[in-house]
Design an enzyme around this catalytic site. Structure first.
Site, PDB file in Angstrom:
ATOM      1  N   CYS A 384      -0.411   5.392  -2.812  1.00 35.91           N
ATOM      2  CA  CYS A 384       0.157   4.247  -3.529  1.00 35.91           C
ATOM      3  C   CYS A 384      -0.308   4.257  -4.996  1.00 35.91           C
ATOM      4  O   CYS A 384       0.135   5.110  -5.746  1.00 35.91           O
ATOM      5  CB  CYS A 384      -0.170   2.954  -2.795  1.00 35.91           C
ATOM      6  SG  CYS A 384       1.073   1.684  -3.112  1.00 35.91           S
ATOM      7  N   HIS A 510       1.779   3.995   2.661  1.00 34.44           N
ATOM      8  CA  HIS A 510       0.414   3.964   3.209  1.00 34.44           C
ATOM      9  C   HIS A 510       0.335   4.656   4.567  1.00 34.44           C
ATOM     10  O   HIS A 510       0.482   4.008   5.590  1.00 34.44           O
ATOM     11  CB  HIS A 510      -0.050   2.513   3.355  1.00 34.44           C
ATOM     12  CG  HIS A 510      -0.223   1.816   2.055  1.00 34.44           C
ATOM     13  ND1 HIS A 510      -1.449   1.746   1.415  1.00 34.44           N
ATOM     14  CD2 HIS A 510       0.665   1.185   1.257  1.00 34.44           C
ATOM     15  CE1 HIS A 510      -1.295   1.085   0.278  1.00 34.44           C
ATOM     16  NE2 HIS A 510      -0.028   0.727   0.149  1.00 34.44           N
ATOM     17  N   GLU A 512      -2.217   5.602   6.032  1.00 32.17           N
ATOM     18  CA  GLU A 512      -3.422   5.172   6.766  1.00 32.17           C
ATOM     19  C   GLU A 512      -3.137   4.073   7.786  1.00 32.17           C
ATOM     20  O   GLU A 512      -3.885   3.904   8.739  1.00 32.17           O
ATOM     21  CB  GLU A 512      -4.523   4.745   5.780  1.00 32.17           C
ATOM     22  CG  GLU A 512      -4.317   3.421   5.048  1.00 32.17           C
ATOM     23  CD  GLU A 512      -3.484   3.529   3.775  1.00 32.17           C
ATOM     24  OE1 GLU A 512      -2.690   4.480   3.635  1.00 32.17           O
ATOM     25  OE2 GLU A 512      -3.617   2.625   2.912  1.00 32.17           O
TER      26      GLU A 512
HETATM   27  N1  GLN Z   1      -0.294  -1.840  -7.773  1.00 34.11           N
HETATM   28  C1  GLN Z   1       0.644  -0.848  -7.370  1.00 34.11           C
HETATM   29  C2  GLN Z   1       2.015  -1.435  -7.075  1.00 34.11           C
HETATM   30  O1  GLN Z   1       2.142  -2.618  -6.844  1.00 34.11           O
HETATM   31  C3  GLN Z   1       0.127  -0.073  -6.168  1.00 34.11           C
HETATM   32  C4  GLN Z   1       0.009  -0.899  -4.936  1.00 34.11           C
HETATM   33  C5  GLN Z   1      -0.866  -0.289  -3.871  1.00 34.11           C
HETATM   34  O2  GLN Z   1      -1.635   0.624  -4.138  1.00 34.11           O
HETATM   35  N2  GLN Z   1      -0.782  -0.806  -2.662  1.00 34.11           N
HETATM   36  O3  GLN Z   1       2.969  -0.722  -7.059  1.00 34.11           O
END
Ligand code: GLN
Length: 538
Positions: A384, A510, A512
């Site tokens: 992310c 994600h 994970e």
């Molecule tokens: N802050 C970034 C976004 O909103 C990444 C979000 C995250 O890592 N979950 O796109």
């Protein structure tokens, strides 16, 4: 199959952090391993509608379900232990309960009546508990009540459990109470009094615990179990010790040895058989007998907290066991990384994972770290925000666009290689408004990820507002960083990789959240393998 769904309520006393989630998940595992269809639910007494707006310092990681619910991290344990997906219905907060009751009141559903904690709030809680049971999908629902018995905010939940037990009738709803039996080293003794008091507090609310699970640092001697049984109105066999374990994955077997599953099934008037734990035990065997080890740097800004990156830590445990490798995770605070110390901080590692996150703090350190591993061919895995940092780093140092940035950190940048998603531009509310839950992603044929997943299309869970800006895609791809995973409907870039690097993969989603003991996530497995290769080639 069981005709009528049975309910197990798990309450906690004395202190928080006793591991209710792990006990619930372990019991669920043992019941599942006997052929029962089980699910677990967490009720959280706080007033936030969901934990999505909470800082990880408050309650640890926010776990995201496939249906897009932002939930308590205990749901992660449930999925990792059971390998069964959870959903919005598996996590309910006081905020959500009140929101729903107040909406009903506005619609006129209680017209003419005074709306009160009892019966309106308690009825709503009872409904939420039974939604899972009424679905017909489960024989047994385990409901974990967050917080500690005696807390003001837990009272409506305890009252709902009291009523529900009565409504359900004998053998259909039981209460497991988790407490602490502290060891006083000056006296050299384990003390039962806090447990006695906690059981009494529960009784004041009209609930007699059926089973006591006592968290302890030392074995509970027989006399002490007898004493607890006598003072707390439970059978001796229903006093179970939960001793500190070297890994949470040992807890199902520890509970099995103590007969927790048998006591519970007897109370629910259900037959018990020997649980089928072969696969689970194979995993434990591999986990405990690694052939070698690797050291991976976890680069983030909440690294001092165990719970902030819970699912990532657990995914490494699954992937390590799969590779028969012990993964040593070294937490590295990105705020303190810079060009001068980067070699010192990273050169001994076998790979780095750059963590998800929000906001500006620690960003530049993450970019410095990505540059170091990209240039030194060290395995890189970005999740992310970690993926977004890899794109920025590549644009700055390979495409020579020094002001390349994300509009999250720098709204006025002339080169927003990471930009707010179109659908997000009109959104002002913060709660539950990110791009959430599982979305399809097509993998490019011949890419590293398609080889790793052995699939054409995957479905992974998201939680973000910003994205790879496709205006820069052509330039970035021409310079050697490829977009190898795209959303089939919107074309959003979900994966980037550098094919000339031994392992350089960044994902917008994600992985994970979906790694389990039964199904370790392929990307983590491949990353650990790459780290091992890197180490062996050093
Ligand atoms: N802050 C970034 C976004 O909103 C990444 C979000 C995250 O890592 N979950 O796109």
């Amino acid at each position: 199959m069981v005709k009528k769904t049975k309910y197990i309520f798990v309450t906690g006393g004395v202190t928080s952090s006793l591991g209710k989630g792990i006990i619930g998940a372990s019991l669920a595992k043992l019941l599942q391993a006997q052929g029962y269809r089980v699910t677990i639910q967490k009720l959280d007494p706080y007033i936030n509608v969901d934990p999505g707006t909470l800082n990880p310092y408050e309650h640890g990681e926010c776990y995201v379900t496939a249906d897009g619910a932002e939930t308590d991290l205990d749901l992660g344990h449930y999925e990792r232990f059971l390998n069964v997906p959870t959903s919005q219905a598996n996590n309910v907060t006081t905020g959500r309960i009140y929101q729903s009751v107040i909406e009903k009141e506005r619609r006129g559903e209680f017209l003419g009546k005074t709306v009160q904690v009892v019966p309106h709030i308690t009825d709503e809680i009872k409904d939420r508990i039974q939604i899972l049971g009424n679905s017909g999908d489960y024989d047994i629902v385990i409901t974990e009540i967050g917080g500690t018995v005696g807390d003001i905010e837990s009272l409506p939940y305890i009252e709902a459990v009291r009523q529900l037990r009565w409504d359900l009738g004998e053998h259909n709803g039981i209460v497991i109470h988790l407490t602490l039996v502290p060891y006083l080293s000056a006296a050299g003794e384990l003390k039962t009094k806090p447990t006695q008091h906690s059981v009494k507090t529960l009784m004041e609310s009209g609930i007699q615990a059926d089973v006591l699970v006592c968290r302890t640092e030392h074995d509970l001697p027989v006399e002490l179990r007898k004493k607890l049984a006598l003072f707390c109105n439970v059978r001796e066999e229903a006093v179970i010790q939960s001793i500190d374990a070297s890994t949470i994955y040992d807890v199902p077997n520890l509970m099995l040895q103590q007969g927790l599953d048998k006591v519970v099934l007897k109370k629910l008037d259900l037959p018990s058989v020997e649980p089928e734990m072969t696969k689970w035990n194979q995993f434990l065997k591999k986990l405990k007998n690694p052939k070698t080890e690797v050291t991976i740097g976890l680069i983030g800004k909440y690294v001092e907290l165990q719970d902030s990156y819970k699912s990532i830590l657990e995914s490494f445990i699954h992937a390590g066991a799969e590779n028969e490798v012990k993964v040593n995770l070294e937490s590295i605070h990105s705020e303190y990384l810079n060009d001068d110390n980067i070699k010192l901080k990273l050169s001994h590692l076998d790979g780095i994972l750059v963590a998800p996150g929000f906001g500006e703090r620690g960003i530049e350190g993450k970019i410095v770290a990505v540059r170091y591993v990209r240039e030194n061919n060290m395995p890189f895995f970005g999740i992310c925000l970690g993926m977004q940092m890899a794109v920025i780093e590549f644009a700055r140092h390979v495409l020579h666009i020094p002001d390349a940035d994300s509009t999250e950190m720098n709204p006025n940048t002339k080169n927003p290689v990471i930009d707010l998603m179109e659908e997000q531009k009109s959104i002002t509310d913060k709660g539950g408004t990110m791009r959430l839950g599982a979305w399809d992603c097509d993998l490019k044929l011949g890419s590293k990820v398609s080889e790793i997943y052995k699939a054409k299309t995957i479905k992974e869970r998201h939680r973000h507002r910003y994205e790879f800006n496709s205006d820069y895609k052509e330039q970035i791809e021409a310079a050697g960083m490829l977009a190898t995973g795209l959303n089939p409907d919107t074309g959003l870039v979900e994966i980037i990789e550098i094919p000339t690097h031994p392992f350089f993969v960044g994902v917008q989603y994600h992985p994970e959240y979906s790694s389990t003991v039964a199904n370790p996530h392929p990307l983590f497995v491949a990353f650990v393998k790459a780290a091992l290769k890197f180490k062996n080639n050093k």
